[in-house]
Design an enzyme around this catalytic site. Structure first.
Site, mmCIF file in Angstrom:
data_model
loop_
_atom_site.group_PDB
_atom_site.id
_atom_site.type_symbol
_atom_site.label_atom_id
_atom_site.label_comp_id
_atom_site.label_asym_id
_atom_site.label_seq_id
_atom_site.Cartn_x
_atom_site.Cartn_y
_atom_site.Cartn_z
ATOM 1 C CB SER A 135 -21.374 -42.186 79.008
ATOM 2 O OG SER A 135 -20.511 -42.736 78.906
ATOM 3 N N GLY A 136 -22.918 -44.985 80.000
ATOM 4 C CA GLY A 136 -22.736 -46.064 81.067
ATOM 5 C C GLY A 136 -24.097 -46.420 81.515
ATOM 6 C CB THR A 140 -24.212 -50.833 73.601
ATOM 7 O OG1 THR A 140 -23.807 -49.431 73.224
ATOM 8 C CG2 THR A 140 -23.534 -51.615 72.663
ATOM 9 C CG ASN A 187 -19.635 -48.446 79.519
ATOM 10 O OD1 ASN A 187 -19.033 -49.607 79.478
ATOM 11 N ND2 ASN A 187 -20.407 -48.203 78.529
ATOM 12 C CB SER A 190 -18.462 -45.930 76.628
ATOM 13 O OG SER A 190 -19.418 -45.025 76.095
ATOM 14 C CB SER A 191 -21.352 -47.019 71.565
ATOM 15 O OG SER A 191 -21.415 -48.367 71.766
ATOM 16 N N GLY A 423 -24.373 -41.147 74.515
ATOM 17 C CA GLY A 423 -24.710 -40.826 75.768
ATOM 18 C C GLY A 423 -24.239 -39.350 76.262
ATOM 19 C CD GLU A 425 -19.799 -39.438 77.381
ATOM 20 O OE1 GLU A 425 -19.103 -40.447 77.907
ATOM 21 O OE2 GLU A 425 -19.459 -38.953 76.354
#
Length: 439
Positions: A135-136, A140, A187, A190-191, A423, A425
């Site tokens: 993530s981050g 995207t 993020n 974040s998606s 992502g 996590e």
């Protein structure tokens, strides 16, 4: 590290190097880009004299220090998120990669996409690009960069169609991000879902249409968030600028800090981000998709109902049966939610279930009403919120796909697929989605 044969990786700065000063939306200069991306470590880490974890990371660190964020590992592009514009995207830079030699140019997402596109056109076989990372990491953003390149390189083959499809894809971003994105620790946008975007092409190489397949929406976020994260953007947008007639009188009188689905985190507002402005962009995106105002209003009424459902609390009576906690002092949340959802008996269905026995030879069967405990009723409430939110998200995706689909023959054409995987996590309380994503 020098002992591993990496003497070329000196960390001393070139005398004429300066950090990029372009703003967020500034386009990079091609000559400057080529100059800034030359001579900083190894472009392809397969060429490292010694392949170890330390030598790989040291090479990436050196390049990252001088804002060179792309590095090859064979056919893989490693991207290190700079969290700023480093001048490595733009029309002039894209033109350098159109049909260019992969080895003669610095590593870039453009090169990867150009190869996939040309292979698809030349062999009429579908190609896919996997975009993965924690993530981050910038997945995207990488997909947006890939889309911008495909839209431009295919435009020469069929200007009007390619421009139209590319434009439509970009116009759907606000609504997809509103319902599918949220702030996480790493993020702010974040998606929270995975998606596979297929761009279908005519034999000439022109974009014919597109299709988005989504999966693993993090529906647990709708009912449980950790500090300092946020719930989905759409809820804050609704609270900030949604019409009172869509929210209902009870929700319209409340602040985000009064709502359990939002106040589990101290982060309500994001610095530099206006939820009211984003709400207007979301509505504009729905107008572009051709969603009637009546359906837009119904969408916001359902979202409002979910926020109210999140505030319903239960307690056990003397018989360990769930009853509504009337000590909240904020009104009848359940009744207000029923009105917004245009449904009845919600209070009964949240606190009990009906079971039917096996049908007897004469056609009769026993019917039992089983009461929930407060804990069970809370789980049912959360399940209802998650299920409804997932259906709303799927409905929006269906609208988007209708908007970008092309004609009836489009699905049979070869495509370039962009898979934006969720992502990796690890939360304090990990849900089923994290299990599927991480393992």
């Amino acid at each position: 590290l020098l002992a591993f044969g990496c003497k070329a990786l000196s960390m001393s700065a070139p005398p004429d190097w300066e950090p990029c000063s372009l703003g967020r939306n500034g386009e990079g200069n091609a000559d400057t880009f080529l100059k800034r991306n030359h001579g900083y470590g190894y472009n392809d880490m397969i060429a490292l004299p010694t392949l170890t974890k330390d030598s790989l990371l040291e090479n990436l660190a050196r390049r990252y220090k001088y804002e060179v964020v792309y590095t090859y590992v064979g056919d893989i592009v490693v991207s290190v998120n700079p969290f700023k514009n480093v001048g490595n995207t733009g029309k002039a830079i894209r033109n350098k990669y159109k049909g260019g030699s992969r080895t003669a140019l610095p590593p870039h997402i453009y090169a990867l996409v150009d190869h996939a596109y040309n292979e698809m056109v030349r062999n009429e076989k579908s190609q896919s690009i996997l975009i993965s990372g924690e993530s981050g990491a910038g997945k995207t953003e990488a997909m947006k960069i890939a889309l911008s390149y495909i839209g431009e390189v295919s435009a020469k083959k069929g200007q009007r169609v390619s421009d139209e499809v590319a434009s439509r894809l970009m116009q759907t971003n606000p609504i997809m991000e509103a319902l599918g994105n949220a702030k996480t620790v790493r993020n702010n946008n974040s998606s929270r879902f995975g998606k596979m975007m297929r761009l279908h092409f005519e034999p000439s190489g022109a974009v014919a249409g597109a299709y988005i397949k989504t999966y693993l929406l993090e529906k647990s976020r709708a009912v449980a968030i950790t500090d300092p994260e946020r719930n989905y953007h759409i809820f804050y947008q609704l609270c900030a600028a949604g019409p009172a007639e869509d929210k209902g009188s009870l929700l319209a009188s409340l602040k985000p800090t009064d709502l359990n689905m939002l106040n589990q985190s101290k982060c309500i507002e994001l610095k530099g981000k206006s939820d009211a402005k984003d709400y207007a962009e979301t509505v504009q995106a729905m107008d572009t998709l051709g969603i009637p105002k009546k359906e837009q209003s119904e969408l916001f009424r359902v979202l409002s109902a979910l926020l109210l459902l999140g505030n319903i609390k239960f307690t056990d009576d003397a018989n360990d049966k769930a009853v509504f906690d009337e000590q909240l002092g904020k009104g009848d949340f359940c009744k207000a939610a029923e009105e917004l959802l245009a449904c009845g008996a919600l209070s009964k269905n949240l606190t009990s279930k009906v079971m039917k026995g096996k049908e007897k030879p004469d056609g009769r069967r026993s019917i039992y009403t089983i009461a929930y405990s407060a804990k069970q009723a809370g789980a049912v409430r959360d399940a209802v919120v998650k299920s409804i939110y997932t259906h709303l998200f799927d409905w929006i995706v269906e609208k988007v796909n209708t908007f970008i689909a092309g004609n009836e023959s489009t699905p049979s054409l070869p495509y370039v697929g962009l898979l934006d995987i969720f992502g990796f996590e690890n939360f304090a309380h990990n849900s089923f989605e994290q299990l599927c994503i991480n393992f």
